[in-house]
Design a protein around this motif. Structure first.
Motif, short mmCIF file in Angstrom:
data_model
loop_
_atom_site.label_atom_id
_atom_site.label_comp_id
_atom_site.label_asym_id
_atom_site.label_seq_id
_atom_site.Cartn_x
_atom_site.Cartn_y
_atom_site.Cartn_z
N THR A 96 -5.78 -1.03 9.38
CA THR A 96 -6.14 -2.04 9.46
C THR A 96 -6.67 -3.46 10.00
O THR A 96 -7.03 -4.93 9.99
CB THR A 96 -4.58 -1.99 10.53
OG1 THR A 96 -3.25 -1.49 10.81
CG2 THR A 96 -4.69 -3.88 10.98
N TRP A 97 -7.84 -3.20 10.55
CA TRP A 97 -9.19 -3.28 10.56
C TRP A 97 -9.39 -3.85 9.98
O TRP A 97 -10.36 -5.73 10.06
CB TRP A 97 -10.48 -2.97 11.70
CG TRP A 97 -9.65 -2.70 13.18
CD1 TRP A 97 -9.10 -3.22 13.90
CD2 TRP A 97 -10.54 -1.32 13.83
NE1 TRP A 97 -8.56 -2.60 15.33
CE2 TRP A 97 -9.79 -1.85 15.27
CE3 TRP A 97 -11.05 -0.98 13.96
CZ2 TRP A 97 -9.59 -0.70 16.19
CZ3 TRP A 97 -11.32 0.28 14.88
CH2 TRP A 97 -11.43 0.10 16.03
N LEU A 98 -9.74 -4.00 8.63
CA LEU A 98 -11.02 -3.78 7.29
C LEU A 98 -9.92 -4.52 6.05
O LEU A 98 -10.51 -5.27 5.67
CB LEU A 98 -11.30 -2.54 7.46
CG LEU A 98 -12.52 -2.01 8.52
CD1 LEU A 98 -13.28 0.01 7.99
CD2 LEU A 98 -13.67 -2.61 7.91
N PHE A 99 -8.67 -4.21 6.16
CA PHE A 99 -8.41 -4.13 5.12
C PHE A 99 -6.86 -5.28 5.20
O PHE A 99 -6.17 -6.02 4.37
CB PHE A 99 -8.15 -3.10 3.70
CG PHE A 99 -9.30 -2.27 3.83
CD1 PHE A 99 -10.64 -2.90 3.78
CD2 PHE A 99 -9.55 -1.26 4.23
CE1 PHE A 99 -11.59 -2.13 2.98
CE2 PHE A 99 -10.33 -0.14 4.48
CZ PHE A 99 -11.72 -1.07 3.76
N GLN A 100 -6.20 -5.33 6.10
CA GLN A 100 -5.15 -5.89 6.81
C GLN A 100 -5.31 -7.42 6.57
O GLN A 100 -5.07 -7.41 7.94
CB GLN A 100 -4.20 -5.24 6.64
CG GLN A 100 -3.48 -3.06 6.18
CD GLN A 100 -2.25 -2.94 6.43
OE1 GLN A 100 -1.78 -3.89 7.51
NE2 GLN A 100 -2.72 -1.59 6.55
N PRO A 101 -4.74 -8.54 6.17
CA PRO A 101 -4.72 -9.95 7.18
C PRO A 101 -3.94 -9.84 8.10
O PRO A 101 -2.88 -9.18 7.77
CB PRO A 101 -4.97 -10.43 5.73
CG PRO A 101 -3.73 -9.94 4.78
CD PRO A 101 -4.64 -8.26 4.48
N ILE A 102 -4.08 -10.75 8.76
CA ILE A 102 -3.33 -11.09 10.20
C ILE A 102 -3.02 -12.63 9.53
O ILE A 102 -2.91 -13.88 9.16
CB ILE A 102 -4.18 -11.58 11.11
CG1 ILE A 102 -4.51 -9.85 11.82
CG2 ILE A 102 -2.93 -11.75 12.20
CD1 ILE A 102 -5.40 -10.62 12.84
N PRO A 103 -0.95 -12.36 9.48
CA PRO A 103 0.18 -13.46 8.77
C PRO A 103 -0.88 -14.40 9.82
O PRO A 103 0.17 -14.78 10.77
CB PRO A 103 0.72 -13.00 8.68
CG PRO A 103 0.87 -11.65 9.42
CD PRO A 103 -0.27 -11.27 9.65
N LEU A 104 -1.18 -15.95 9.46
CA LEU A 104 -0.95 -16.99 9.73
C LEU A 104 -0.03 -17.30 11.01
O LEU A 104 0.27 -17.55 11.49
CB LEU A 104 -1.99 -18.26 9.22
CG LEU A 104 -3.30 -16.85 9.20
CD1 LEU A 104 -3.82 -18.59 8.40
CD2 LEU A 104 -3.74 -17.12 10.80
N GLU A 105 1.30 -17.40 10.15
CA GLU A 105 2.54 -17.82 10.30
C GLU A 105 3.34 -16.69 10.92
O GLU A 105 4.58 -17.89 11.64
CB GLU A 105 3.30 -17.84 8.78
CG GLU A 105 3.55 -16.80 8.55
CD GLU A 105 3.21 -16.32 7.66
OE1 GLU A 105 3.38 -15.37 6.58
OE2 GLU A 105 1.89 -16.31 7.52
N ASP A 106 3.28 -15.42 11.37
CA ASP A 106 3.19 -14.79 12.21
C ASP A 106 3.69 -15.11 13.73
O ASP A 106 1.96 -15.54 14.15
CB ASP A 106 3.00 -13.88 12.75
CG ASP A 106 4.06 -12.44 12.69
OD1 ASP A 106 4.18 -12.89 13.65
OD2 ASP A 106 3.53 -11.30 12.69
#
Length: 255
Positions: free
Chosen positions: A226-236
């Motif tokens: 999660t830290w490295l590869f999964q982007p944080i969705p800005l719309e969340d």
């Protein structure tokens, strides 16, 4: 990433990663693979290099190997004084300082080399948290008694009571570390203090549910992914990170 996550510490992260990888190999040699004769020869070879910080780690590993091969169970106090070095906290801290500080200040370097109380207590917390997560598996594979077993042997306590005692010791040590952190007259920079504290905080996560370092469980791997590869969705609109529960990390100063 846990020791120094900020962008300017990219080189620091590389060096600390290399150091931890090398330390892990050496630790396994002393704990599992080397005979006592081989370990004494290896230690003697490293002693001739005259490398102070790395040498302390090697010598601490040999002490634990001698305890194991002689079937000696140290007191908790004996174990911790050696274990705060064998857990590699001092050498990782020094590696982080040398690779993440610019310019390096002679006064700070000498202070860290003196093993001050701040480093002493921090490394003991690191050692105890490591033991809570890893000692059961390590004892089964054949390793020196850890802090939990030392306390059980010394007092006759059950494992459950021993674990609670170790957790209480960590709470008391965290109070000492936090008091030092609040000291405005600290001889080292805030970055240096943060390197040390972040290492100890990371140990609480890494060893919370077993050995997230030596035996990477799925939970640990998922968090790293999660830290490295999964982007944080800005719309969340909701926070993507769930903070640890207070009872899991009672004294860690996450604010």
């Amino acid at each position: 990433m846990g020791v120094g996550s900020e962008p300017q510490f990219a080189y620091c992260r590389r060096i600390v990663t290399i150091a931890i990888a090398l330390i892990t190999v050496i630790d396994d040699i002393y704990d599992v693979y080397g005979t006592l004769d081989e370990l004494e020869l290896f230690t003697a070879a490293v002693e001739r290099w005259d490398i102070h910080y790395w040498l302390g780690l090697i010598q601490a590993g040999l002490v634990e190997a001698k305890w194991y091969h002689s079937k000696y169970t140290p007191t908790l106090g004996e174990f911790l004084e050696n274990g705060l070095v064998s857990v590699a906290g001092p050498i990782v801290t020094m590696s982080a300082y040398l690779s993440g500080t610019n310019p390096i200040i002679q006064k700070e370097l000498e202070f860290l080399e003196s093993n001050p109380d701040f480093v002493h207590w921090s490394c003991k917390i690191f050692r105890l948290q490591d033991d809570l997560g890893t000692s059961s598996d390590e004892i089964q594979r054949g390793d020196v008694p850890k802090s939990i077993q030392c306390y059980m042997h010394e007092t006759g306590a059950s494992e459950e009571v021993a674990r609670e005692h170790i957790k209480d010791m960590m709470r008391q040590m965290w109070r000492k570390v936090n008091a030092y952190r609040a000291d405005k007259d600290s001889p080292v920079s805030q970055n240096t203090v943060d390197f040390m504290l972040n290492l100890v905080r990371m140990s609480h996560f890494m060893y919370l549910h077993g050995d997230g370092h030596g035996a990477q469980n799925q939970e640990t791997m998922d968090v790293a992914s999660t830290w490295l590869f999964q982007p944080i969705p800005l719309e969340d609109k909701h926070m993507a990170f769930t903070a640890p529960k207070a009872d899991e990390f009672p004294e860690c100063s996450f604010s």
